[in-house]
Each structure stands twice: as C-alpha cells, then as structure tokens.
Design a protein around this motif. Structure first.
Motif: not given
Length: 194
Positions: A28-40
C-alpha cells in the motif's frame, strides 16, 4: 514527440512499482508512492528537455519520493515518554504483532535516560522532538559542527549500549528484523545491568 503522462504510465508504471516495492515494506505504501511519483511527473513533464534522459528522470523522482516517505515515517514513529517506562508491564513491551524496533523502544528510551546530560539532551531534541542538527546548534548556542559531533557521539554511545545488551539481525536497509538478548534485562534495561 513529447511523451505524455499516459504514455509514461503505460511504459513505466510496472517497472517503477517494482523499483519502489524493493525499497518500502508495504504494498500500500508502494502504491501511494507510485501515485505521488506520477503526480510529480504530470506536474513537471514540461521541464524535461531531453527525452533521452526520461528513464533516469523517472527513477530520480521515484528515489526522492521514497526518501520523502521515510522522512515522514521517521517523524510518525512515537517513542514512549521516559517517565512512563516504569509503568509498562513486560507483556506489553513484547506483545504479539509488535516488530522488533517497537519492542526495543522502551530499552532505547532507558538507555537515552542513562546518557550523560549533554548527550541525552542532544538525542531528546533531535530524535524525539524532531529538531534538525542546525536547530539544535541554535537552541544550545553551539556551533553546527559541535551539535553534529554531540549527536554523533550520543548515537554511538546508544549503539554501544544496545550492542552490549543484544545481538541484532538487520535487513539490507539496516532496519532491525529480530534481536536476541545477551542479558536477561535487555528489554527493560534494569539498573543492575548498566
């Protein structure tokens, strides 16, 4: 042709998720980080001048997001207050489902309490209260190098105390997976073992 966020998602999301999962403990943390990466990526794609450097740019964003995740996690971890340590029964310290770092928190707090006052103050202000070493220097009215040295010496003393008390098994990132007490008092660090 300029890459769009959608094209980057299609081409790189699986690779980036795998990259992140190798570095964080929970999916779940990886999913959240991945989402943040794609927002950036979406917000800053226009700043990428050379598309040949796209992959390196993506992985740098991912590395920075992982670093941010651990910074936030470090601030969220709460340590027990020192006066309450005597009131914690042994069963609660090593309760089911607690990881090794949480189980050792009371011992670490006891060791912090046993440090000489300058070192105890340095650890309390940086590790417990979240001051940076620069803020510690300003707070104590000492040089930045003096503050860094004091924190480093305090950490070294804590490390020596813990290593004399327990044998630790660490993961590849240096996090404690498990420990075996060398002395019976390791978890509570009673006065007779100091």
């Amino acid at each position: 042709m300029m890459m769009t966020t959608e094209h980057i998602w299609e081409d790189f999301h699986a690779q980036l998720k795998h990259f992140i999962l190798k570095r964080v403990p929970h999916e779940q943390a990886a999913e959240d980080i991945l989402q943040d990466v794609f927002v950036k990526i979406h917000l800053h794609i226009q700043t990428l001048k050379d598309q040949q450097k796209l992959q390196g740019w993506l992985y740098q964003i991912a590395r920075n997001a992982i670093t941010d995740y651990y910074r936030v996690e470090q601030r969220i971890v709460t340590m027990p207050e020192l006066p309450e340590l005597e009131n914690i029964p042994d069963e609660e310290v090593l309760g089911d489902g607690q990881d090794a770092e949480q189980a050792l928190a009371p011992a670490v707090a006891s060791f912090v309490a046993a440090l000489p006052p300058p070192y105890k103050q340095a650890i309390m202000l940086t590790e417990y209260d979240g001051l940076t070493q620069r803020e510690l220097a300003e707070h104590l009215g000492i040089s930045l190098s003096g503050a860094k040295s004091r924190v480093q010496r305090a950490r070294e003393r804590l490390k020596d105390m813990l290593l004399s008390c327990c044998h630790f098994e660490l993961d590849r990132r240096g996090h404690i997976i498990d420990y075996v007490p060398r002395q019976a008092c390791c978890v509570r660090c009673e006065e007779e073992c100091k």
